[in-house]
Design an enzyme around this catalytic site. Structure first.
Site, PDB file in Angstrom:
ATOM      1  CE  LYS A 129     -56.706  18.867  14.042  1.00  0.00           C
ATOM      2  NZ  LYS A 129     -56.839  18.549  12.619  1.00  0.00           N
ATOM      3  N   GLY A 130     -56.144  14.620  19.495  1.00  0.00           N
ATOM      4  CA  GLY A 130     -56.360  13.216  19.846  1.00  0.00           C
ATOM      5  C   GLY A 130     -57.208  12.989  21.081  1.00  0.00           C
TER       6      GLY A 130
ATOM      7  CD  GLU B   1     -51.037  13.741  25.377  1.00  0.00           C
ATOM      8  OE1 GLU B   1     -51.748  13.493  24.386  1.00  0.00           O
ATOM      9  OE2 GLU B   1     -49.872  14.161  25.285  1.00  0.00           O
ATOM     10  CG  ASP B   2     -53.824  10.814  21.740  1.00  0.00           C
ATOM     11  OD1 ASP B   2     -52.849  11.090  22.464  1.00  0.00           O
ATOM     12  OD2 ASP B   2     -53.810  10.988  20.504  1.00  0.00           O
TER      13      ASP B   2
ATOM     14  CG  ASP C 282     -44.846   6.216  22.306  1.00  0.00           C
ATOM     15  OD1 ASP C 282     -44.992   5.007  22.517  1.00  0.00           O
ATOM     16  OD2 ASP C 282     -44.043   6.667  21.465  1.00  0.00           O
TER      17      ASP C 282
ATOM     18  CB  VAL D 102     -53.833   2.107  18.827  1.00  0.00           C
ATOM     19  CG1 VAL D 102     -53.608   0.760  19.477  1.00  0.00           C
ATOM     20  CG2 VAL D 102     -53.039   3.190  19.537  1.00  0.00           C
TER      21      VAL D 102
HETATM   22  P1  5GP Z   1     -45.071  10.985  23.202  1.00  0.00           P
HETATM   23  O1  5GP Z   1     -45.610  10.404  24.490  1.00  0.00           O
HETATM   24  O2  5GP Z   1     -44.092  10.051  22.539  1.00  0.00           O
HETATM   25  O3  5GP Z   1     -44.438  12.340  23.377  1.00  0.00           O
HETATM   26  O4  5GP Z   1     -46.266  11.233  22.155  1.00  0.00           O
HETATM   27  C1  5GP Z   1     -47.427  10.484  22.095  1.00  0.00           C
HETATM   28  C2  5GP Z   1     -48.308  11.026  20.969  1.00  0.00           C
HETATM   29  O5  5GP Z   1     -47.931  10.427  19.716  1.00  0.00           O
HETATM   30  C3  5GP Z   1     -49.765  10.646  21.197  1.00  0.00           C
HETATM   31  O6  5GP Z   1     -50.457  11.687  21.860  1.00  0.00           O
HETATM   32  C4  5GP Z   1     -50.306  10.409  19.784  1.00  0.00           C
HETATM   33  O7  5GP Z   1     -50.836  11.609  19.249  1.00  0.00           O
HETATM   34  C5  5GP Z   1     -49.088   9.997  18.976  1.00  0.00           C
HETATM   35  N1  5GP Z   1     -49.057   8.523  18.870  1.00  0.00           N
HETATM   36  C6  5GP Z   1     -48.212   7.733  19.558  1.00  0.00           C
HETATM   37  N2  5GP Z   1     -48.462   6.436  19.270  1.00  0.00           N
HETATM   38  C7  5GP Z   1     -49.501   6.391  18.416  1.00  0.00           C
HETATM   39  C8  5GP Z   1     -50.238   5.311  17.792  1.00  0.00           C
HETATM   40  O8  5GP Z   1     -50.011   4.112  17.982  1.00  0.00           O
HETATM   41  N3  5GP Z   1     -51.256   5.678  16.957  1.00  0.00           N
HETATM   42  C9  5GP Z   1     -51.571   6.969  16.713  1.00  0.00           C
HETATM   43  N4  5GP Z   1     -52.593   7.178  15.868  1.00  0.00           N
HETATM   44  N5  5GP Z   1     -50.904   8.023  17.306  1.00  0.00           N
HETATM   45  C10 5GP Z   1     -49.883   7.743  18.156  1.00  0.00           C
END
Ligand code: 5GP
Length: 194
Positions: free
Chosen positions: A44-45, A97-98, A101, A152
């Site tokens: 949902k981000g 994407e929100d 990472d 964040v």
């Molecule tokens: P990745 O790139 O590691 O596969 O996943 C990233 C996802 O992890 C993002 O879309 C988000 O939903 C969640 N996420 C990663 N870092 C944060 C953060 O600092 N805060 C929040 N609220 N969600 C995060």
């Protein structure tokens, strides 16, 4: 650095900065896709970013959503809970994407769009934490790069499905939230310090 436990959160993107960055991203995406584009937002981000973004895009836009669950953090294993409704064969797709990472989720989604026959697949992320990248995938449209240790919240980013509707992005402390999930409710009363 993430604020120490108990310290007030600091603003990463305030409302004006969000508006400026989102408009700039929409402009860039419009220029790069004169024949139109399909936005695929990851629930949902990315919901709030998508809603603001599409209103500033000046080319033909279609919108679709993916809902996913991650089996375990940093595992790169993703389960699709809601798949695309649109046919993206030969379409240009921008994954919204929100925050990117490790890039593990994104790598899976890019492959998924490719399997669906998309012609060109790029990514737009509000936030990019490139220091933590495991899969070296480029994010074409980035709102802001943030440090590897920045946790964040706000503008779609949640903690236990709360705080998404904060109209700004703050850097918060996960330990503070674990100890008291209500710790940041004051943010709804006043804009925090920069
Ligand atoms: P990745 O790139 O590691 O596969 O996943 C990233 C996802 O992890 C993002 O879309 C988000 O939903 C969640 N996420 C990663 N870092 C944060 C953060 O600092 N805060 C929040 N609220 N969600 C995060």
């Amino acid at each position: 650095m993430t604020p120490p436990s108990g310290a007030p959160p600091t603003v990463v993107l305030d409302e004006d900065a969000l508006r400026d960055r989102v408009e700039a991203l929409a402009h860039e995406i419009s220029n790069d896709h004169p024949d139109g584009v399909v936005f695929v937002a990851v629930l949902k981000g990315a919901l709030i970013l998508l809603a603001d973004l599409v209103r500033h895009v000046s080319v033909d836009v279609s919108v679709d959503f993916l809902a996913i669950s991650r089996y375990a953090p940093d595992s790169g294993r993703v389960r699709i809970l809601k798949d695309l409704d649109l046919d993206v064969t030969d379409r240009d797709v921008v994954i919204v994407e929100d925050l990117v990472d490790t890039g593990l989720t994104l790598a899976y989604l890019v492959q998924h769009m490719s399997d669906r026959g998309a012609r060109r697949i790029t990514t737009c992320a509000l936030l990019n934490r490139s220091e933590r990248r495991i899969v070296p995938l480029p994010v074409r449209y980035v709102g802001l790069d943030i440090p590897g240790d920045a946790y964040v919240l706000g503008y779609g980013l949640h903690a236990d499905d709360r705080y998404r509707n904060l109209p700004f992005v703050v850097r918060a402390d996960p330990d503070t939230l674990r100890a008291d999930p209500d710790a940041y409710l004051d943010l709804y009363a006043a804009e925090p310090r920069s």
